[in-house]
Design a protein around this motif. Structure first.
Motif, mmCIF file in Angstrom:
data_model
loop_
_atom_site.group_PDB
_atom_site.id
_atom_site.type_symbol
_atom_site.label_atom_id
_atom_site.label_comp_id
_atom_site.label_asym_id
_atom_site.label_seq_id
_atom_site.Cartn_x
_atom_site.Cartn_y
_atom_site.Cartn_z
ATOM 1 N N ALA A 286 -6.225 -6.315 5.166
ATOM 2 C CA ALA A 286 -5.786 -5.389 6.214
ATOM 3 C C ALA A 286 -5.454 -4.021 5.626
ATOM 4 O O ALA A 286 -5.796 -2.978 6.205
ATOM 5 N N ALA A 287 -4.800 -4.009 4.453
ATOM 6 C CA ALA A 287 -4.464 -2.741 3.801
ATOM 7 C C ALA A 287 -5.722 -1.999 3.366
ATOM 8 O O ALA A 287 -5.810 -0.772 3.480
ATOM 9 N N GLY A 288 -6.713 -2.751 2.873
ATOM 10 C CA GLY A 288 -7.972 -2.125 2.480
ATOM 11 C C GLY A 288 -8.699 -1.519 3.665
ATOM 12 O O GLY A 288 -9.234 -0.404 3.581
ATOM 13 N N TYR A 289 -8.701 -2.233 4.783
ATOM 14 C CA TYR A 289 -9.325 -1.698 5.993
ATOM 15 C C TYR A 289 -8.599 -0.436 6.468
ATOM 16 O O TYR A 289 -9.234 0.544 6.887
ATOM 17 N N ALA A 290 -7.273 -0.458 6.422
ATOM 18 C CA ALA A 290 -6.497 0.706 6.859
ATOM 19 C C ALA A 290 -6.789 1.919 5.977
ATOM 20 O O ALA A 290 -6.949 3.042 6.480
ATOM 21 N N LEU A 291 -6.872 1.684 4.674
ATOM 22 C CA LEU A 291 -7.166 2.773 3.741
ATOM 23 C C LEU A 291 -8.543 3.368 4.022
ATOM 24 O O LEU A 291 -8.696 4.594 4.098
ATOM 25 N N GLY A 292 -9.553 2.511 4.179
ATOM 26 C CA GLY A 292 -10.900 3.006 4.442
ATOM 27 C C GLY A 292 -10.985 3.773 5.752
ATOM 28 O O GLY A 292 -11.597 4.845 5.817
ATOM 29 N N THR A 293 -10.357 3.241 6.784
ATOM 30 C CA THR A 293 -10.379 3.900 8.095
ATOM 31 C C THR A 293 -9.729 5.271 8.042
ATOM 32 O O THR A 293 -10.278 6.266 8.555
ATOM 33 N N LEU A 294 -8.545 5.342 7.414
ATOM 34 C CA LEU A 294 -7.824 6.614 7.323
ATOM 35 C C LEU A 294 -8.600 7.628 6.494
ATOM 36 O O LEU A 294 -8.664 8.820 6.844
ATOM 37 N N ALA A 295 -9.221 7.172 5.415
ATOM 38 C CA ALA A 295 -9.969 8.082 4.546
ATOM 39 C C ALA A 295 -11.171 8.672 5.274
ATOM 40 O O ALA A 295 -11.431 9.883 5.190
ATOM 41 N N TYR A 296 -11.915 7.844 5.985
ATOM 42 C CA TYR A 296 -13.074 8.352 6.724
ATOM 43 C C TYR A 296 -12.642 9.334 7.816
ATOM 44 O O TYR A 296 -13.243 10.403 7.985
ATOM 45 N N ALA A 297 -11.584 8.981 8.546
ATOM 46 C CA ALA A 297 -11.114 9.853 9.624
ATOM 47 C C ALA A 297 -10.619 11.189 9.085
ATOM 48 O O ALA A 297 -11.005 12.261 9.580
ATOM 49 N N ALA A 298 -9.782 11.147 8.046
ATOM 50 C CA ALA A 298 -9.236 12.381 7.479
ATOM 51 C C ALA A 298 -10.330 13.224 6.833
ATOM 52 O O ALA A 298 -10.352 14.459 6.980
ATOM 53 N N GLY A 299 -11.255 12.591 6.126
ATOM 54 C CA GLY A 299 -12.330 13.328 5.483
ATOM 55 C C GLY A 299 -13.236 14.021 6.483
ATOM 56 O O GLY A 299 -13.661 15.165 6.275
ATOM 57 N N LEU A 300 -13.528 13.341 7.586
ATOM 58 C CA LEU A 300 -14.383 13.945 8.617
ATOM 59 C C LEU A 300 -13.691 15.114 9.308
ATOM 60 O O LEU A 300 -14.321 16.143 9.593
ATOM 61 N N VAL A 301 -12.402 14.976 9.558
ATOM 62 C CA VAL A 301 -11.653 16.079 10.163
ATOM 63 C C VAL A 301 -11.607 17.272 9.215
ATOM 64 O O VAL A 301 -11.805 18.425 9.628
ATOM 65 N N LEU A 302 -11.371 17.018 7.932
ATOM 66 C CA LEU A 302 -11.359 18.101 6.948
ATOM 67 C C LEU A 302 -12.721 18.779 6.861
ATOM 68 O O LEU A 302 -12.812 20.000 6.710
ATOM 69 N N SER A 303 -13.786 17.993 6.955
ATOM 70 C CA SER A 303 -15.125 18.557 6.932
ATOM 71 C C SER A 303 -15.349 19.479 8.125
ATOM 72 O O SER A 303 -15.958 20.547 7.995
ATOM 73 N N LEU A 304 -14.842 19.058 9.278
ATOM 74 C CA LEU A 304 -14.988 19.874 10.480
ATOM 75 C C LEU A 304 -14.212 21.178 10.350
ATOM 76 O O LEU A 304 -14.702 22.251 10.721
ATOM 77 N N VAL A 305 -13.011 21.111 9.770
ATOM 78 C CA VAL A 305 -12.140 22.292 9.652
ATOM 79 C C VAL A 305 -12.637 23.250 8.570
ATOM 80 O O VAL A 305 -12.617 24.476 8.757
ATOM 81 N N THR A 306 -13.070 22.700 7.423
ATOM 82 C CA THR A 306 -13.422 23.532 6.274
ATOM 83 C C THR A 306 -14.908 23.841 6.168
ATOM 84 O O THR A 306 -15.305 24.681 5.361
ATOM 85 N N ASP A 307 -15.739 23.133 6.959
ATOM 86 C CA ASP A 307 -17.196 23.281 6.898
ATOM 87 C C ASP A 307 -17.744 22.897 5.524
ATOM 88 O O ASP A 307 -18.739 23.450 5.064
ATOM 89 N N MET A 308 -17.073 21.953 4.868
ATOM 90 C CA MET A 308 -17.533 21.439 3.578
ATOM 91 C C MET A 308 -18.236 20.100 3.799
ATOM 92 O O MET A 308 -18.050 19.464 4.836
ATOM 93 N N PRO A 309 -19.069 19.657 2.837
ATOM 94 C CA PRO A 309 -19.822 18.400 2.999
ATOM 95 C C PRO A 309 -18.887 17.213 3.247
ATOM 96 O O PRO A 309 -17.901 17.026 2.531
ATOM 97 N N ALA A 310 -19.224 16.413 4.238
ATOM 98 C CA ALA A 310 -18.349 15.310 4.638
ATOM 99 C C ALA A 310 -18.269 14.216 3.579
ATOM 100 O O ALA A 310 -17.187 13.705 3.275
#
Length: 246
Positions: free
Chosen positions: A203-227
């Motif tokens: 469950a902790a591994g799933y939570a980590l992966g989910t949060l990382a993908y969500a945060a990384g995609l949002v950062l990509s949208l904000v910074t226009d850097m490769p996702a």
């Protein structure tokens, strides 16, 4: 592009990330326990080599022939590594490393005369998660569901060969979806970050992966850097924080 278009792109990309997380977290825990950490890099690179060979032969980039070539190459690589694991278990990690580097350099040689070779190689390594398509996601979801059913239904009873074959099928699907680097990060980082967990590790591994993908995609949208690279870096930082806190 409109806000709705951005949301749609991010939503599909997040769905791709969640699909990869669903299969790679449990497989990563198993890979770590077996001491064959770099197997996903090797199998992913072999699958990518299959894609490049099919492209070199003139097949449609996203056609069935390319998928068959990628899966065939990955399964052949998995069977080879199964044999070496049985024959020389004490040096299996070294064999996996050599297999990866040979497949990687073979891919570079095949792309050397291609004017778009550098672009193809970048797509293979970094991936194109922001361009995930609903039809492909549906097919990958079906493949992952079947693989998870086999894994959950049989577990350790599938044996060494069964594990390698399940692994090869999962990696073949995911490397074309998110690229080699994200495949490796999703497989290994959650497994490492949660290695001290006595309970709720999955469950902790799933939570980590989910949060990382969500945060990384949002950062990509904000910074226009490769996702892809952003998600890898975010996942690693979150993994370090989780490991330190456990």
């Amino acid at each position: 592009m409109s806000v709705d278009t951005y949301i749609s792109i991010i939503g599909l990309a997040l769905a791709a990330g969640l699909l990869v997380t669903a299969t790679h977290v449990p497989l990563g825990i198993q890979v770590l326990s077996r001491g064959i950490v770099f197997i996903d890099l090797a199998v992913a690179q072999i699958a990518g080599l299959g894609v490049i060979v099919a492209d070199r032969l003139g097949f449609e980039p996203h056609g069935a022939a390319v998928q068959v070539a990628a899966l065939g190459a990955a399964l052949a690589g998995a069977l080879l590594l199964t044999w070496t694991d049985k024959r020389w278990p004490q040096v299996q990690e070294a064999v996996i490393g050599v297999t990866f580097i040979v497949a990687a350099n073979a891919a570079i040689l095949l792309l050397a005369s291609n004017p778009r070779g550098a672009e193809h190689l970048k797509d293979l390594l970094v991936g194109q998660i922001l361009w995930a398509q609903p039809a492909r996601l549906a097919i990958v979801a079906l493949v992952y569901a079947l693989l998870l059913a086999v894994w959950c239904g049989f577990g350790q009873r599938i044996g060494r060969i069964g594990f390698y074959l399940v692994f090869a099928c999962a990696v073949t699907a995911s490397v074309q979806l998110v690229g080699v680097y994200l495949v490796f990060a999703t497989l290994i980082v959650p497994a490492l970050a949660t290695m001290r967990f006595a309970r709720y590790r999955l469950a902790a591994g799933y939570a980590l992966g989910t949060l990382a993908y969500a945060a990384g995609l949002v950062l990509s949208l904000v910074t226009d850097m490769p996702a892809g690279p952003l998600i890898v870096c975010v996942m690693t930082l979150l993994g370090l924080a989780l490991f330190a806190a456990s």
